[in-house]
Scaffold this active site. Sequence first.
Site, mmCIF file in Angstrom:
data_model
loop_
_atom_site.group_PDB
_atom_site.id
_atom_site.type_symbol
_atom_site.label_atom_id
_atom_site.label_comp_id
_atom_site.label_asym_id
_atom_site.label_seq_id
_atom_site.Cartn_x
_atom_site.Cartn_y
_atom_site.Cartn_z
ATOM 1 N N ARG A 111 1.209 7.021 0.347
ATOM 2 C CA ARG A 111 0.424 6.019 1.089
ATOM 3 C C ARG A 111 -0.968 5.972 0.471
ATOM 4 O O ARG A 111 -1.635 6.986 0.332
ATOM 5 C CB ARG A 111 0.335 6.424 2.567
ATOM 6 C CG ARG A 111 -0.482 5.459 3.436
ATOM 7 C CD ARG A 111 0.148 4.076 3.472
ATOM 8 N NE ARG A 111 -0.481 3.220 4.486
ATOM 9 C CZ ARG A 111 -1.632 2.585 4.338
ATOM 10 N NH1 ARG A 111 -2.321 2.719 3.222
ATOM 11 N NH2 ARG A 111 -2.093 1.822 5.305
ATOM 12 N N GLU A 159 1.727 -6.322 6.376
ATOM 13 C CA GLU A 159 3.102 -5.827 6.408
ATOM 14 C C GLU A 159 4.084 -6.854 5.842
ATOM 15 O O GLU A 159 3.827 -8.061 5.853
ATOM 16 C CB GLU A 159 3.507 -5.492 7.846
ATOM 17 C CG GLU A 159 2.633 -4.449 8.531
ATOM 18 C CD GLU A 159 2.854 -3.053 7.977
ATOM 19 O OE1 GLU A 159 3.837 -2.847 7.249
ATOM 20 O OE2 GLU A 159 2.038 -2.166 8.267
ATOM 21 N N ASP A 191 0.800 -1.225 0.000
ATOM 22 C CA ASP A 191 0.000 0.000 0.000
ATOM 23 C C ASP A 191 0.835 1.278 0.000
ATOM 24 O O ASP A 191 0.361 2.349 0.349
ATOM 25 C CB ASP A 191 -0.956 0.013 1.199
ATOM 26 C CG ASP A 191 -0.235 -0.234 2.520
ATOM 27 O OD1 ASP A 191 0.980 0.029 2.607
ATOM 28 O OD2 ASP A 191 -0.881 -0.721 3.469
#
Length: 259
Positions: free
Chosen positions: A58, A66, A44
Site C-alpha cells: 500500500r 477506488e 495505490d
Amino acid sequence: MKFIRLLSVFFLTIFLVTGCSTSAKEDLHIKRVPVKLDHAIDGDTISVIYNGKPRTVRFLLIDTPETSHPKLGEQPFGQEAKSFTKKMVEGANTLELEFDIGPNHDKYSRLLAYVYVDGKMLQESLLEKGLARVAYIYPPNVRYVDRFEAIQKESQKKRIGIWQIENYAQDNGFHPEVMRTKRSTIHNMISSQTTGGDNKGAHTTPVKPSNGCKIKGNINAKGDKIYHTPSSPSYDNTKPEVWFCSEKEALSAGFHAPR
C-alpha cells in the site's frame, strides 16, 4: 544541571526521530529494497515478490479513487489511476521499495512503502497527474508529506485529474455525490428555462432552445464539462445537458472543447 541534561537528551531524541526537516532527511542515504512485480492491483496498491513471497504494498501517504470497493464501488478517476500505476510498474526496469521509520505494514499485513519505478517515486507521479490526494498521514511515517503536499497544491492550481471537480476530493475521501448534485442543478436550471419556471412536466433531457443555439454542453461520468460544436466528431451522438449560443459562453460556464 541534571534537568538541563535531561532536557538536552529529550530534544536530541526529537531531532533524531523527526529529522527536524524534510530537507535534512532527504540528504541522508535512505535504503531502497529491490523487488519484483507480482501484479498491479489498484491506483495505490500493487503486489510484489518480497523476501521470496508475494506481498501487497500500500503506497504511503496517498490515496487514489477506488475501482472495485465492496461498499464504494468504482469512483471517478479510479480506472485512470489504476491504469497509470499498472503501466508504470509493468514497464519498469527496476522496482524498489523504501520504508519509513515507523511500522512497515498495516493491520491488513500490507507493506507500507514509497514505491520507485526506475528511480522515480510513483507517489509523486500520481500526485503530479492529479490522480491521487495526500492522505493517511500517520506519524512517524511522514518522511515526504511536505513534498507531497507541495505537489498536490500545484495539481490543484492546474485543476487536473481529481481536482477538475470542485469538492470531489476532500480530507475525508472522494465524494462522487458532488457531481450528481451539480448535474441535478443544471437539469433544474434547464427545466426552469424550458417550462417558464414551472418544473411540472420538465424534461430529463433538455429540448433545443427556441433561440437556435447549437452548441451542446455535456457532463461525462467523471464530471468533466465538455462542449461540442456542430463540427465536433461526436456532436450527433452527444446528449446535451445545456445549450450554448457561442463557444465563449460555454467557456464562461466552465466547459471546454473535446481534447
